[in-house]
Design a protein around this motif. Structure first.
Motif, PDB file in Angstrom:
ATOM      1  N   ASP A   1     -79.547 -31.009  58.176  1.00  0.00           N
ATOM      2  CA  ASP A   1     -80.211 -29.839  57.612  1.00  0.00           C
ATOM      3  C   ASP A   1     -81.600 -30.200  57.115  1.00  0.00           C
ATOM      4  O   ASP A   1     -81.772 -31.058  56.246  1.00  0.00           O
ATOM      5  CB  ASP A   1     -79.394 -29.267  56.455  1.00  0.00           C
ATOM      6  CG  ASP A   1     -80.060 -28.032  55.861  1.00  0.00           C
ATOM      7  OD1 ASP A   1     -80.253 -27.060  56.615  1.00  0.00           O
ATOM      8  OD2 ASP A   1     -80.398 -28.045  54.662  1.00  0.00           O
ATOM      9  N   CYS A   2     -82.598 -29.536  57.671  1.00  0.00           N
ATOM     10  CA  CYS A   2     -84.004 -29.788  57.346  1.00  0.00           C
ATOM     11  C   CYS A   2     -84.634 -28.546  56.719  1.00  0.00           C
ATOM     12  O   CYS A   2     -83.987 -27.533  56.517  1.00  0.00           O
ATOM     13  CB  CYS A   2     -84.787 -30.148  58.608  1.00  0.00           C
ATOM     14  SG  CYS A   2     -84.118 -31.502  59.584  1.00  0.00           S
ATOM     15  N   ALA A   3     -85.913 -28.641  56.416  1.00  0.00           N
ATOM     16  CA  ALA A   3     -86.716 -27.501  55.977  1.00  0.00           C
ATOM     17  C   ALA A   3     -88.179 -27.882  56.114  1.00  0.00           C
ATOM     18  O   ALA A   3     -88.532 -29.066  56.041  1.00  0.00           O
ATOM     19  CB  ALA A   3     -86.401 -27.121  54.530  1.00  0.00           C
ATOM     20  N   ARG A   4     -89.026 -26.864  56.269  1.00  0.00           N
ATOM     21  CA  ARG A   4     -90.451 -27.156  56.337  1.00  0.00           C
ATOM     22  C   ARG A   4     -90.942 -27.802  55.038  1.00  0.00           C
ATOM     23  O   ARG A   4     -91.878 -28.580  55.040  1.00  0.00           O
ATOM     24  CB  ARG A   4     -91.251 -25.861  56.588  1.00  0.00           C
ATOM     25  CG  ARG A   4     -91.100 -25.257  57.968  1.00  0.00           C
ATOM     26  CD  ARG A   4     -91.464 -26.221  59.093  1.00  0.00           C
ATOM     27  NE  ARG A   4     -92.790 -26.789  58.910  1.00  0.00           N
ATOM     28  CZ  ARG A   4     -93.099 -28.055  59.212  1.00  0.00           C
ATOM     29  NH1 ARG A   4     -92.194 -28.902  59.685  1.00  0.00           N
ATOM     30  NH2 ARG A   4     -94.336 -28.495  59.046  1.00  0.00           N
ATOM     31  N   SER A   5     -90.286 -27.480  53.926  1.00  0.00           N
ATOM     32  CA  SER A   5     -90.713 -28.034  52.641  1.00  0.00           C
ATOM     33  C   SER A   5     -90.096 -29.396  52.340  1.00  0.00           C
ATOM     34  O   SER A   5     -90.422 -30.003  51.320  1.00  0.00           O
ATOM     35  CB  SER A   5     -90.344 -27.073  51.503  1.00  0.00           C
ATOM     36  OG  SER A   5     -88.941 -26.880  51.445  1.00  0.00           O
ATOM     37  N   TYR A   6     -89.231 -29.884  53.227  1.00  0.00           N
ATOM     38  CA  TYR A   6     -88.643 -31.211  53.022  1.00  0.00           C
ATOM     39  C   TYR A   6     -89.536 -32.287  53.639  1.00  0.00           C
ATOM     40  O   TYR A   6     -89.068 -33.186  54.341  1.00  0.00           O
ATOM     41  CB  TYR A   6     -87.246 -31.293  53.649  1.00  0.00           C
ATOM     42  CG  TYR A   6     -86.195 -30.407  53.021  1.00  0.00           C
ATOM     43  CD1 TYR A   6     -86.422 -29.712  51.844  1.00  0.00           C
ATOM     44  CD2 TYR A   6     -84.947 -30.264  53.629  1.00  0.00           C
ATOM     45  CE1 TYR A   6     -85.452 -28.897  51.291  1.00  0.00           C
ATOM     46  CE2 TYR A   6     -83.972 -29.457  53.073  1.00  0.00           C
ATOM     47  CZ  TYR A   6     -84.226 -28.764  51.914  1.00  0.00           C
ATOM     48  OH  TYR A   6     -83.243 -27.957  51.363  1.00  0.00           O
ATOM     49  N   GLY A   7     -90.830 -32.180  53.410  1.00  0.00           N
ATOM     50  CA  GLY A   7     -91.763 -33.189  53.879  1.00  0.00           C
ATOM     51  C   GLY A   7     -91.764 -33.341  55.387  1.00  0.00           C
ATOM     52  O   GLY A   7     -92.059 -32.404  56.128  1.00  0.00           O
TER      53      GLY A   7
ATOM     54  N   LYS B   1     -89.666 -33.893  61.532  1.00  0.00           N
ATOM     55  CA  LYS B   1     -90.237 -34.943  62.368  1.00  0.00           C
ATOM     56  C   LYS B   1     -89.270 -36.119  62.465  1.00  0.00           C
ATOM     57  O   LYS B   1     -89.016 -36.639  63.566  1.00  0.00           O
ATOM     58  CB  LYS B   1     -91.573 -35.406  61.795  1.00  0.00           C
ATOM     59  CG  LYS B   1     -92.228 -36.583  62.526  1.00  0.00           C
ATOM     60  CD  LYS B   1     -93.549 -36.946  61.883  1.00  0.00           C
ATOM     61  CE  LYS B   1     -94.244 -38.105  62.593  1.00  0.00           C
ATOM     62  NZ  LYS B   1     -93.495 -39.375  62.466  1.00  0.00           N
ATOM     63  N   PHE B   2     -88.743 -36.559  61.333  1.00  0.00           N
ATOM     64  CA  PHE B   2     -87.816 -37.697  61.323  1.00  0.00           C
ATOM     65  C   PHE B   2     -86.584 -37.401  62.173  1.00  0.00           C
ATOM     66  O   PHE B   2     -86.152 -38.235  62.980  1.00  0.00           O
ATOM     67  CB  PHE B   2     -87.379 -38.012  59.890  1.00  0.00           C
ATOM     68  CG  PHE B   2     -88.457 -38.601  59.010  1.00  0.00           C
ATOM     69  CD1 PHE B   2     -89.694 -38.969  59.522  1.00  0.00           C
ATOM     70  CD2 PHE B   2     -88.227 -38.781  57.652  1.00  0.00           C
ATOM     71  CE1 PHE B   2     -90.690 -39.512  58.710  1.00  0.00           C
ATOM     72  CE2 PHE B   2     -89.205 -39.329  56.827  1.00  0.00           C
ATOM     73  CZ  PHE B   2     -90.436 -39.687  57.359  1.00  0.00           C
TER      74      PHE B   2
ATOM     75  N   LEU C   1     -83.316 -38.122  67.117  1.00  0.00           N
ATOM     76  CA  LEU C   1     -82.447 -37.573  68.155  1.00  0.00           C
ATOM     77  C   LEU C   1     -82.971 -37.887  69.553  1.00  0.00           C
ATOM     78  O   LEU C   1     -82.196 -38.241  70.452  1.00  0.00           O
ATOM     79  CB  LEU C   1     -82.300 -36.064  67.964  1.00  0.00           C
ATOM     80  CG  LEU C   1     -81.619 -35.624  66.662  1.00  0.00           C
ATOM     81  CD1 LEU C   1     -81.634 -34.104  66.533  1.00  0.00           C
ATOM     82  CD2 LEU C   1     -80.186 -36.153  66.585  1.00  0.00           C
ATOM     83  N   ARG C   2     -84.288 -37.787  69.739  1.00  0.00           N
ATOM     84  CA  ARG C   2     -84.858 -38.084  71.055  1.00  0.00           C
ATOM     85  C   ARG C   2     -84.784 -39.577  71.376  1.00  0.00           C
ATOM     86  O   ARG C   2     -84.422 -39.956  72.501  1.00  0.00           O
ATOM     87  CB  ARG C   2     -86.302 -37.589  71.120  1.00  0.00           C
ATOM     88  CG  ARG C   2     -86.429 -36.074  71.211  1.00  0.00           C
ATOM     89  CD  ARG C   2     -87.867 -35.647  71.440  1.00  0.00           C
ATOM     90  NE  ARG C   2     -88.699 -35.895  70.274  1.00  0.00           N
ATOM     91  CZ  ARG C   2     -88.866 -35.040  69.276  1.00  0.00           C
ATOM     92  NH1 ARG C   2     -88.240 -33.882  69.276  1.00  0.00           N
ATOM     93  NH2 ARG C   2     -89.674 -35.342  68.264  1.00  0.00           N
TER      94      ARG C   2
ATOM     95  N   SER D   1     -91.872 -27.422  67.460  1.00  0.00           N
ATOM     96  CA  SER D   1     -92.489 -28.616  68.041  1.00  0.00           C
ATOM     97  C   SER D   1     -91.709 -29.886  67.696  1.00  0.00           C
ATOM     98  O   SER D   1     -91.726 -30.856  68.451  1.00  0.00           O
ATOM     99  CB  SER D   1     -93.934 -28.755  67.554  1.00  0.00           C
ATOM    100  OG  SER D   1     -93.993 -29.070  66.176  1.00  0.00           O
ATOM    101  N   HIS D   2     -91.020 -29.888  66.571  1.00  0.00           N
ATOM    102  CA  HIS D   2     -90.295 -31.085  66.139  1.00  0.00           C
ATOM    103  C   HIS D   2     -88.838 -31.099  66.608  1.00  0.00           C
ATOM    104  O   HIS D   2     -88.348 -32.129  67.088  1.00  0.00           O
ATOM    105  CB  HIS D   2     -90.324 -31.192  64.617  1.00  0.00           C
ATOM    106  CG  HIS D   2     -91.667 -31.504  64.039  1.00  0.00           C
ATOM    107  ND1 HIS D   2     -92.385 -32.629  64.392  1.00  0.00           N
ATOM    108  CD2 HIS D   2     -92.435 -30.833  63.137  1.00  0.00           C
ATOM    109  CE1 HIS D   2     -93.532 -32.650  63.726  1.00  0.00           C
ATOM    110  NE2 HIS D   2     -93.595 -31.567  62.975  1.00  0.00           N
ATOM    111  N   ILE D   3     -88.137 -29.971  66.460  1.00  0.00           N
ATOM    112  CA  ILE D   3     -86.681 -29.969  66.700  1.00  0.00           C
ATOM    113  C   ILE D   3     -86.213 -28.775  67.514  1.00  0.00           C
ATOM    114  O   ILE D   3     -85.010 -28.514  67.596  1.00  0.00           O
ATOM    115  CB  ILE D   3     -85.897 -30.015  65.368  1.00  0.00           C
ATOM    116  CG1 ILE D   3     -86.363 -28.894  64.431  1.00  0.00           C
ATOM    117  CG2 ILE D   3     -86.046 -31.371  64.693  1.00  0.00           C
ATOM    118  CD1 ILE D   3     -85.547 -28.784  63.141  1.00  0.00           C
ATOM    119  N   GLY D   4     -87.145 -28.062  68.137  1.00  0.00           N
ATOM    120  CA  GLY D   4     -86.791 -26.840  68.845  1.00  0.00           C
ATOM    121  C   GLY D   4     -85.591 -26.916  69.767  1.00  0.00           C
ATOM    122  O   GLY D   4     -84.658 -26.109  69.664  1.00  0.00           O
TER     123      GLY D   4
END
Length: 215
Positions: free
Chosen positions: A68-74, A78-79, A84-85, A137-140
């Motif tokens: 679980d991510c968020a735009r506000s989680y820094g 990206k990480f 995953l890739r 762009s990061h996790i789409g």
């Protein structure tokens, strides 16, 4: 069934400060990413071990890791995306969620001046259009669930039809499920109001209090 890992404290250096140096010896971007990778490694390993020890015919089914991510989680998106890739994880072997609505503005600083915020809330259409492109762009290709971060009556998200239409278009074009997290004392009322939202004769948002905050 899923076992989840919230990336808030792994995606930015100052999210939690109590005894943080015990667990994080480095708060550089590289150091935080290495720590994030190690914790994600452990999550995948735990799920693998559980699946190996559970009969295939079990009613519980396969255990899937949930990030679980968020735009506000820094740099959490990206990480996670890079992990995953680089590890060739298939989208069907992981569940990924993220949230939009807050912008991280601390510029990777652990401490800020008095009254300086680490994140700024904005549920406008302009901010959604900006943040959905960043998330994509990061996790789409991996994203399953995209949530409004900390929905409240005051933020205007429940009545902004332009944002509702943009969210609906996002769901149709990208196949992401939509949800919301709530904050404040009247979260039951927020859920009821959100469930009334319809775009194109379809219920547009599923209330998902996965990161509920009390403020």
């Amino acid at each position: 069934m899923k076992i989840g890992l919230g990336m808030a404290a792994l995606g930015r250096p100052g999210y939690i400060n109590l005894q943080r140096n015990t667990h994080l010896t480095s708060r550089t971007i590289e150091g935080m990413q290495q720590q994030a990778n190690a914790v994600i490694d452990e999550l995948f390993q735990q799920c693998l071990e559980i699946n190996k020890s559970t009969p295939a015919e079990s009613d519980g089914g396969k255990i899937v890791p949930w990030l679980d991510c968020a735009r506000s989680y820094g740099l959490s998106e990206k990480f996670v995306g890079e992990y995953l890739r680089e590890n060739n994880v298939r989208p069907e072997d992981v569940y990924v969620s993220s949230k939009w609505g807050y912008t991280y503005v601390a510029d990777w600083k652990v401490e800020l001046g008095e009254r300086e915020p680490h994140e700024v809330k904005d549920h406008s259409l302009e901010n959604f259009m900006k943040q959905v492109q960043e998330t994509d762009s990061h996790i789409g290709p991996y994203l399953n669930l995209y949530q409004v971060h900390s929905a409240t009556f005051d933020s205007g998200i429940l009545t902004n039809t332009q944002v509702h239409e943009a969210l609906h278009k996002c769901r149709v074009e990208k196949g992401w499920k939509l949800g919301l997290s709530m904050s404040g004392p009247n979260q039951d009322e927020i859920i009821r109001e959100a469930l009334k939202i319809n775009v194109g004769d379809e219920q547009s948002t599923t209330a998902t209090p996965s990161t509920t905050k009390q403020k």
